[in-house]
Design a protein around this motif. Sequence first.
Motif, PDB file in Angstrom:
ATOM      1  N   VAL A   1     -22.612  25.792   4.833  1.00  0.00           N
ATOM      2  CA  VAL A   1     -22.840  24.375   4.494  1.00  0.00           C
ATOM      3  C   VAL A   1     -21.764  23.860   3.543  1.00  0.00           C
ATOM      4  N   GLN A   2     -21.083  24.796   2.883  1.00  0.00           N
ATOM      5  CA  GLN A   2     -20.089  24.355   1.897  1.00  0.00           C
ATOM      6  C   GLN A   2     -18.929  23.639   2.583  1.00  0.00           C
ATOM      7  N   ILE A   3     -18.528  22.513   1.981  1.00  0.00           N
ATOM      8  CA  ILE A   3     -17.344  21.818   2.501  1.00  0.00           C
ATOM      9  C   ILE A   3     -16.494  21.366   1.324  1.00  0.00           C
TER      10      ILE A   3
ATOM     11  N   MET B   1     -16.173  14.561  20.272  1.00  0.00           N
ATOM     12  CA  MET B   1     -17.252  14.447  19.271  1.00  0.00           C
ATOM     13  C   MET B   1     -17.908  15.818  19.058  1.00  0.00           C
ATOM     14  N   LEU B   2     -18.130  16.535  20.159  1.00  0.00           N
ATOM     15  CA  LEU B   2     -18.797  17.839  20.048  1.00  0.00           C
ATOM     16  C   LEU B   2     -17.987  18.829  19.202  1.00  0.00           C
ATOM     17  N   GLU B   3     -16.663  18.669  19.209  1.00  0.00           N
ATOM     18  CA  GLU B   3     -15.823  19.565  18.393  1.00  0.00           C
ATOM     19  C   GLU B   3     -16.110  19.393  16.902  1.00  0.00           C
ATOM     20  N   LYS B   4     -16.641  18.238  16.515  1.00  0.00           N
ATOM     21  CA  LYS B   4     -16.892  17.942  15.090  1.00  0.00           C
ATOM     22  C   LYS B   4     -18.351  18.164  14.703  1.00  0.00           C
ATOM     23  N   ARG B   5     -19.119  18.765  15.610  1.00  0.00           N
ATOM     24  CA  ARG B   5     -20.578  18.844  15.412  1.00  0.00           C
ATOM     25  C   ARG B   5     -20.964  19.431  14.052  1.00  0.00           C
ATOM     26  N   SER B   6     -20.455  20.616  13.731  1.00  0.00           N
ATOM     27  CA  SER B   6     -20.954  21.253  12.500  1.00  0.00           C
ATOM     28  C   SER B   6     -20.521  20.477  11.253  1.00  0.00           C
ATOM     29  N   LEU B   7     -19.324  19.903  11.269  1.00  0.00           N
ATOM     30  CA  LEU B   7     -18.871  19.134  10.099  1.00  0.00           C
ATOM     31  C   LEU B   7     -19.745  17.884   9.917  1.00  0.00           C
ATOM     32  N   VAL B   8     -20.014  17.197  11.020  1.00  0.00           N
ATOM     33  CA  VAL B   8     -20.826  15.968  10.909  1.00  0.00           C
ATOM     34  C   VAL B   8     -22.245  16.313  10.430  1.00  0.00           C
ATOM     35  N   ILE B   9     -22.810  17.387  10.972  1.00  0.00           N
ATOM     36  CA  ILE B   9     -24.162  17.777  10.533  1.00  0.00           C
ATOM     37  C   ILE B   9     -24.152  18.115   9.037  1.00  0.00           C
ATOM     38  N   ASN B  10     -23.141  18.826   8.596  1.00  0.00           N
ATOM     39  CA  ASN B  10     -23.045  19.138   7.159  1.00  0.00           C
ATOM     40  C   ASN B  10     -22.931  17.865   6.328  1.00  0.00           C
ATOM     41  N   LEU B  11     -22.144  16.930   6.809  1.00  0.00           N
ATOM     42  CA  LEU B  11     -21.980  15.683   6.048  1.00  0.00           C
ATOM     43  C   LEU B  11     -23.285  14.881   6.015  1.00  0.00           C
ATOM     44  N   ILE B  12     -24.055  14.932   7.103  1.00  0.00           N
ATOM     45  CA  ILE B  12     -25.367  14.243   7.069  1.00  0.00           C
ATOM     46  C   ILE B  12     -26.220  14.872   5.951  1.00  0.00           C
ATOM     47  N   MET B  13     -26.196  16.202   5.873  1.00  0.00           N
ATOM     48  CA  MET B  13     -26.985  16.871   4.820  1.00  0.00           C
ATOM     49  C   MET B  13     -26.482  16.471   3.435  1.00  0.00           C
ATOM     50  N   TRP B  14     -25.177  16.522   3.235  1.00  0.00           N
ATOM     51  CA  TRP B  14     -24.610  16.255   1.907  1.00  0.00           C
ATOM     52  C   TRP B  14     -24.710  14.782   1.507  1.00  0.00           C
ATOM     53  N   GLU B  15     -24.468  13.906   2.455  1.00  0.00           N
ATOM     54  CA  GLU B  15     -24.409  12.484   2.075  1.00  0.00           C
ATOM     55  C   GLU B  15     -25.771  11.835   1.921  1.00  0.00           C
ATOM     56  N   ILE B  16     -26.721  12.180   2.806  1.00  0.00           N
ATOM     57  CA  ILE B  16     -28.013  11.477   2.705  1.00  0.00           C
ATOM     58  C   ILE B  16     -29.175  12.440   2.467  1.00  0.00           C
ATOM     59  N   GLY B  17     -28.898  13.728   2.346  1.00  0.00           N
ATOM     60  CA  GLY B  17     -29.961  14.671   1.993  1.00  0.00           C
ATOM     61  C   GLY B  17     -30.922  14.983   3.120  1.00  0.00           C
TER      62      GLY B  17
ATOM     63  N   GLU C   1     -30.360  14.878  14.691  1.00  0.00           N
ATOM     64  CA  GLU C   1     -29.712  13.551  14.747  1.00  0.00           C
ATOM     65  C   GLU C   1     -28.426  13.618  15.572  1.00  0.00           C
ATOM     66  N   PHE C   2     -27.646  14.664  15.344  1.00  0.00           N
ATOM     67  CA  PHE C   2     -26.384  14.777  16.098  1.00  0.00           C
ATOM     68  C   PHE C   2     -26.682  15.008  17.592  1.00  0.00           C
TER      69      PHE C   2
ATOM     70  N   PRO D   1     -14.602  12.036  10.569  1.00  0.00           N
ATOM     71  CA  PRO D   1     -14.089  13.022  11.542  1.00  0.00           C
ATOM     72  C   PRO D   1     -14.094  12.519  12.979  1.00  0.00           C
ATOM     73  N   LEU D   2     -14.840  11.439  13.239  1.00  0.00           N
ATOM     74  CA  LEU D   2     -14.956  10.969  14.621  1.00  0.00           C
ATOM     75  C   LEU D   2     -13.989   9.830  14.949  1.00  0.00           C
TER      76      LEU D   2
END
Length: 538
Positions: free
Chosen positions: A18-20, A110-126, A135-136, A219-220
Amino acid sequence: MTTQSFFPASLADVPADVQIEPIHQREYLLNGEMIAWSGRVADVYSPVGTPDESGNWQRHLVGSYPVCGPTEAMAALDAAVAAYDNGRGEWPQMPVAGRIACMETFIGKMLEKRSLVINLIMWEIGKNRPDATKEFDRTVKYIYDTINVLKDMDRNSSRFRIEEGIIGQIRRSPLGVVLSMGPFNYPLNETYTTLIPAILMGNTILFKTPKHGSLLHYPLLEAFRTSFPKGVVNSLYGRGAEVIPPVMQSGKVNVLTLIGSSRVADELQRFHPKLNRLRSILSLDAKNAAIILPDADLDVAVSECILGSLSFNGQRCTAIKIIWAHRSIVDQFLAKFGPAVSALKLGMPWTDGAQITPLPEPTKTDYLTDIIRDAEAGGARIMNEGGGEVVESLFRPAVVYPVKEGMKLYRDEQFGPVVPVVAYDDTEEFIDYLITDDHGMQASIFGSDPEAIAALIDPLVNLVSRVNINAQCQRGPDTFPFTGRKDSAEGTLSVEDALRSFSIRSAVATKDTTPNKTILNNIVGNHESVFLSTNFIF
Ligand code: G3H
């Protein structure tokens, strides 16, 4: 509740996957190029935090993004207007099959960015990990489903109709320039459920990212840039109050699509100089109410009301935001509901099983505390153990009873983990509440007597746009219409409805004469028109 028992002591405590690294975005997408930005930026702080050197808890810095101004906003508008070119641009003139091919390219990227976007959803909005992942993935499925429906629509339009001596072909055409603004609670999904159908129908886009949940779009941008012709998709970064008014005042926006508040929607629409030229597709406020009838299965009611009122901490437009329980069973209901709410696991977005997570809006815990105090001043109290406890950005859900007219919780959309419960004697009181409410999105009925349920269904379907029986309120499945009455929505979204919302039917017609038929045959036979065509997408 203590900070240490829920929040990481340091970033080293965060799971490795999860770390970015902080993302400092210094570019934005405009007219097919990533434009470098050296002006003002906004820092993005996570609702998750750690203690600083002095031991003071601090929100974690996730990164920063450009705060552009009116000049950049107008440049984005100009790019979208030029790409549309009054309907003569490459994109609005491209056959549906070509647009679909571009969108399929986009999905791959878009699928290539899946894990980064999911991590950012966690970090940005909890949002917790399962819901961020959903959501992704739900968004990707939505795009595929939209493509399939569009293929069907196109197939059905690939033929001529002959009626009353008139030969015609009818297709759906784009509307023009679309301004799209998404919300923080579903920053990816709800932005894309308007953006994607709008693009696919041949419109050109300006999209403004939400204040919370902005970085995850970065990323998208490259995927948009490389999948569509220049100017079709343009990003808009900046403070809404600075960048949106000039764009709307230009009169060049044909469609406003906003998932947000009715107050903002009203303001934005008024900026447009020719309101009749503006189509609005809006999903707005809601105060979805659940009614628990005397014979309801209380276990079902409790589990569905937990899901309905507290999934993603109650931060869903479709959340159940007030529960009406019949006076004869309200104590029994609260005796089950309160402990179930208190048992919800609090944690970080990546904590296994965490159902309640940190809130992204910095002043939200104060607001929630205030509305509870307001209800207490009117005689209500918190019914569940630990309800309303706050530790930094975490808020333990509170069940508040008895809530009555005059308390803020009775009418305000709390959009957070506070669940007001009202006792009623007669279902007319509940119906009257819905009649007098400003909202009209959804309602839930819990009961087992078909006659009693039917007696509520018929009035309720004319007050809200979806009535759920023994089930929480929700948007899905995405093929179902998602709309609302009064201040809750304008237009309808669903996989199919969204394609209709972002387009208009156009027809080409002629009188059924031999010379006219020859002209049509030549045009179609020689593939001289994109519109007038019997090409079939397989
Ligand atoms: O915030 C509103 C969302 O569209 C709700 O969607 O009911 O699937 O959570 P959902």
